[in-house]
Design a protein around this motif. Structure first.
Motif, PDB file in Angstrom:
ATOM      1  N   SER A  76      10.802  -6.193  14.305  1.00 47.93           N
ATOM      2  CA  SER A  76      11.391  -6.793  13.112  1.00 47.93           C
ATOM      3  C   SER A  76      11.400  -5.778  11.976  1.00 47.93           C
ATOM      4  CB  SER A  76      10.597  -8.032  12.701  1.00 47.93           C
ATOM      5  OG  SER A  76      10.602  -8.987  13.730  1.00 47.93           O
ATOM      6  N   ASP A  77      12.439  -5.874  11.155  1.00 50.91           N
ATOM      7  CA  ASP A  77      12.538  -5.000   9.998  1.00 50.91           C
ATOM      8  C   ASP A  77      11.505  -5.415   8.952  1.00 50.91           C
ATOM      9  OD1 ASP A  77      13.406  -3.028   8.354  1.00 50.91           O
ATOM     10  OD2 ASP A  77      15.443  -3.791   8.094  1.00 50.91           O
ATOM     11  N   SER A  78      11.090  -4.451   8.120  1.00 49.50           N
ATOM     12  CA  SER A  78      10.112  -4.746   7.073  1.00 49.50           C
ATOM     13  C   SER A  78      10.696  -4.394   5.718  1.00 49.50           C
ATOM     14  CB  SER A  78       8.819  -3.954   7.306  1.00 49.50           C
ATOM     15  OG  SER A  78       9.077  -2.565   7.302  1.00 49.50           O
ATOM     16  N   ALA A  79       9.940  -4.670   4.657  1.00 44.89           N
ATOM     17  CA  ALA A  79      10.454  -4.464   3.303  1.00 44.89           C
ATOM     18  C   ALA A  79      10.609  -2.991   2.957  1.00 44.89           C
ATOM     19  CB  ALA A  79       9.522  -5.127   2.286  1.00 44.89           C
ATOM     20  N   GLY A  80       9.767  -2.131   3.529  1.00 42.29           N
ATOM     21  CA  GLY A  80       9.820  -0.710   3.209  1.00 42.29           C
ATOM     22  C   GLY A  80      10.920   0.023   3.962  1.00 42.29           C
ATOM     23  N   THR A 119       6.853   6.408   6.161  1.00 41.99           N
ATOM     24  CA  THR A 119       7.174   5.083   5.647  1.00 41.99           C
ATOM     25  C   THR A 119       6.925   5.005   4.153  1.00 41.99           C
ATOM     26  OG1 THR A 119       6.592   4.059   7.771  1.00 41.99           O
ATOM     27  CG2 THR A 119       6.681   2.615   5.853  1.00 41.99           C
ATOM     28  N   ILE A 120       7.906   4.484   3.433  1.00 42.24           N
ATOM     29  CA  ILE A 120       7.783   4.242   1.996  1.00 42.24           C
ATOM     30  C   ILE A 120       7.572   2.749   1.811  1.00 42.24           C
ATOM     31  CG2 ILE A 120       8.887   4.492  -0.252  1.00 42.24           C
ATOM     32  CD1 ILE A 120      10.737   6.593   1.188  1.00 42.24           C
ATOM     33  N   ALA A 121       6.497   2.363   1.151  1.00 39.82           N
ATOM     34  CA  ALA A 121       6.182   0.952   0.953  1.00 39.82           C
ATOM     35  C   ALA A 121       7.297   0.253   0.192  1.00 39.82           C
ATOM     36  CB  ALA A 121       4.861   0.803   0.202  1.00 39.82           C
ATOM     37  N   GLY A 122       7.380  -1.062   0.371  1.00 42.34           N
ATOM     38  CA  GLY A 122       8.445  -1.835  -0.258  1.00 42.34           C
ATOM     39  C   GLY A 122       8.484  -1.715  -1.759  1.00 42.34           C
ATOM     40  N   ASP A 123       7.318  -1.549  -2.408  1.00 43.50           N
ATOM     41  CA  ASP A 123       7.285  -1.439  -3.867  1.00 43.50           C
ATOM     42  C   ASP A 123       7.478  -0.011  -4.356  1.00 43.50           C
ATOM     43  OD1 ASP A 123       4.898  -0.246  -3.209  1.00 43.50           O
ATOM     44  OD2 ASP A 123       3.621  -1.718  -4.214  1.00 43.50           O
ATOM     45  N   GLY A 124       7.611   0.953  -3.432  1.00 38.70           N
ATOM     46  CA  GLY A 124       7.829   2.339  -3.810  1.00 38.70           C
ATOM     47  C   GLY A 124       6.626   3.037  -4.400  1.00 38.70           C
ATOM     48  N   GLN A 125       5.455   2.384  -4.379  1.00 38.58           N
ATOM     49  CA  GLN A 125       4.267   2.950  -5.026  1.00 38.58           C
ATOM     50  C   GLN A 125       3.373   3.743  -4.067  1.00 38.58           C
ATOM     51  OE1 GLN A 125       3.789   2.636  -8.533  1.00 38.58           O
ATOM     52  NE2 GLN A 125       5.907   2.007  -8.191  1.00 38.58           N
ATOM     53  N   SER A 126       3.598   3.619  -2.768  1.00 40.04           N
ATOM     54  CA  SER A 126       2.783   4.362  -1.800  1.00 40.04           C
ATOM     55  C   SER A 126       3.648   4.720  -0.600  1.00 40.04           C
ATOM     56  CB  SER A 126       1.563   3.542  -1.356  1.00 40.04           C
ATOM     57  OG  SER A 126       1.962   2.382  -0.648  1.00 40.04           O
ATOM     58  N   MET A 293      11.968   6.291  -5.462  1.00 39.42           N
ATOM     59  CA  MET A 293      10.698   6.998  -5.294  1.00 39.42           C
ATOM     60  C   MET A 293      10.287   7.764  -6.551  1.00 39.42           C
ATOM     61  SD  MET A 293      11.366   8.602  -1.496  1.00 39.42           S
ATOM     62  CE  MET A 293       9.858   9.568  -1.553  1.00 39.42           C
ATOM     63  N   ARG A 294      10.992   7.537  -7.650  1.00 36.84           N
ATOM     64  CA  ARG A 294      10.765   8.341  -8.847  1.00 36.84           C
ATOM     65  C   ARG A 294       9.351   8.217  -9.391  1.00 36.84           C
ATOM     66  NH1 ARG A 294      13.285   3.721  -9.924  1.00 36.84           N
ATOM     67  NH2 ARG A 294      12.719   2.482 -11.760  1.00 36.84           N
ATOM     68  N   ASP A 295       8.678   7.073  -9.136  1.00 37.76           N
ATOM     69  CA  ASP A 295       7.325   6.866  -9.663  1.00 37.76           C
ATOM     70  C   ASP A 295       6.240   7.145  -8.625  1.00 37.76           C
ATOM     71  OD1 ASP A 295       8.311   6.078 -12.155  1.00 37.76           O
ATOM     72  OD2 ASP A 295       8.569   4.011 -11.488  1.00 37.76           O
ATOM     73  N   LEU A 296       6.632   7.613  -7.423  1.00 35.57           N
ATOM     74  CA  LEU A 296       5.657   7.863  -6.365  1.00 35.57           C
ATOM     75  C   LEU A 296       4.831   9.101  -6.682  1.00 35.57           C
ATOM     76  CD1 LEU A 296       4.628   7.044  -3.530  1.00 35.57           C
ATOM     77  CD2 LEU A 296       6.362   8.572  -2.572  1.00 35.57           C
ATOM     78  N   ARG A 297       3.520   8.939  -6.689  1.00 32.51           N
ATOM     79  CA  ARG A 297       2.625  10.068  -6.947  1.00 32.51           C
ATOM     80  C   ARG A 297       2.213  10.718  -5.626  1.00 32.51           C
ATOM     81  NH1 ARG A 297      -1.822   8.090  -8.072  1.00 32.51           N
ATOM     82  NH2 ARG A 297      -1.288   5.907  -7.784  1.00 32.51           N
ATOM     83  N   THR A 336       2.531  -3.378   7.386  1.00 28.49           N
ATOM     84  CA  THR A 336       2.216  -4.357   6.334  1.00 28.49           C
ATOM     85  C   THR A 336       1.947  -3.697   4.982  1.00 28.49           C
ATOM     86  OG1 THR A 336      -0.124  -4.329   7.019  1.00 28.49           O
ATOM     87  CG2 THR A 336       1.294  -6.025   7.996  1.00 28.49           C
ATOM     88  N   ASP A 337       2.347  -2.456   4.823  1.00 29.31           N
ATOM     89  CA  ASP A 337       2.138  -1.719   3.561  1.00 29.31           C
ATOM     90  C   ASP A 337       0.664  -1.680   3.177  1.00 29.31           C
ATOM     91  OD1 ASP A 337       4.802  -1.237   3.421  1.00 29.31           O
ATOM     92  OD2 ASP A 337       5.231  -2.606   1.759  1.00 29.31           O
TER      93      ASP A 337
END
Length: 356
Positions: A76-80, A119-126, A293-297, A336-337
């Motif tokens: 199944s597809d995920s949010a990320g 993998t880039i998390a759905g919220d773009g933070q990790s 991804m602009r805010d990804l550290r 699951t991020d």
């Protein structure tokens, strides 16, 4: 109605003719200034579109890599967003099966030297990068058990995607390929990378000493290719590949490269000329992904390797046996991020600051 006619219709009790003239000239100047600004904005927007189209046209496209895969067999597809990253020692269009390719390899294909699931998390933070050792002994759909890097030789991108999805149960959204020579030029585009080298490497007269080093493209290539001189062999090489990628991302994010239009263009120009992606990732999609991804550290990117139980032999092949139980926990975290929580519970699995 023109600006001039509006001014002319003002009552007799209004400003004197000289004052009205000054106002008319001021309003006209303002109107012309706004029109000029609008033209500049439109020209800038057109320039951005043209530049984006130009850079996007440089990216090699792999057609229909998902078409041969039965949708019902896929996770199944995920949010990320998940990329299957593959590295090879050549992007030549000529036949490159090589001496290490399987006897029934697809004509013109080659085995993959680097396999990473990013993998880039759905919220773009990790984000996470999970390496799969190329000698991992896995089940390849339709071909039985073999080294995972044989999947690309047997059936190209579709079969490698199928194999990785079957192993991980992580849905792959996009497929990307880069060759080692391309990585060398990308390294030069950011002004070199800084890595802590655990053990000296040398190849073709190029020496990479142990210790804290600033590597140019040629040295970085020696660093990521070496395995014969490392105690852990391919395991150590996988860690070096991750360390080089980590250093590259850190340099791009922290050195001002992306904040300078000239430097950013030079970097993106180099990357797009040496990376191939599946044709479902459009130029607009790449731009949207980069913006997201602009805010990804850099500290929020975890680098891991699929857990294994050790090495062995299958016939005349040296192989890596994966730890299925530990692997399920890792892939569940990716799905699951929850990779940051996984790393907190398994700190020893995170890439160290000084890999060999």
């Amino acid at each position: 109605m023109s600006i001039g006619s509006v001014m002319d219709q003002q009552g007799a009790g209004g400003p004197d003719p000289e004052e009205r003239g000054r106002r008319r000239r001021g309003l006209r100047a303002l109107a012309y200034g706004l029109i000029g600004l609008l033209v500049l904005v439109l020209l800038a927007a057109a320039g951005i579109v043209l530049v984006t189209q130009h850079l996007g046209s440089q990216v090699g496209r792999y057609p229909s890599v998902f078409a041969p895969i039965d949708p019902s067999s896929r996770p199944s597809d995920s949010a990320g967003q998940t990329f299957l990253l593959m590295g090879t020692d050549t992007r030549s269009p000529d036949p490159t099966t090589g001496t290490d390719a399987a006897p029934d390899a697809v004509f013109g294909s080659q085995r993959s030297d680097v396999i990473m699931v990013a993998t880039i998390a759905g919220d773009g933070q990790s984000a996470s990068v999970v390496s799969i050792p190329r000698d991992s002994w896995v089940d390849i759909p339709g071909h039985g058990r073999n080294k995972i890097n044989a999947a690309y030789a047997f059936g190209g991108p579709p079969l490698l995607i199928q194999t990785v999805e079957q192993l991980s149960r992580v849905h792959v959204d996009h497929f990307a390929v880069i060759d080692f020579a391309g990585f060398a030029q990308m390294t030069d585009a950011v002004g070199g990378i800084d890595v802590s080298v655990g053990q000296q490497s040398e190849r073709d007269g190029v020496v990479v000493p142990a210790g804290e080093q600033h590597l140019n493209g040629e040295q970085a290539l020696v660093y990521v290719r070496d395995r014969e001189n490392l105690p852990g062999g391919d395991f150590d090489r996988v860690k070096r590949q991750q360390a080089a990628l980590r250093a590259f991302v850190q340099k791009a994010l922290s050195s001002g490269t992306l904040s300078s239009p000239t430097s950013a263009y030079a970097l993106v120009d180099t990357v797009t000329r040496h990376v191939g992606v599946d044709d479902s990732l459009t130029t607009t999609g790449m731009a949207q992904l980069a913006f997201g991804m602009r805010d990804l550290r850099n500290s929020a990117i975890s680098f891991l390797t699929v857990p294994s139980t050790g090495t062995g032999t299958e016939g005349d092949q040296s192989v890596v046996y994966l730890d299925d139980t530990a692997g399920r926990d890792l892939w569940f975290a990716v799905n699951t991020d929850a990779v940051p929580e996984y790393v907190a519970a398994h700190p020893q699995e995170q890439l160290s600051d000084t890999p060999r």
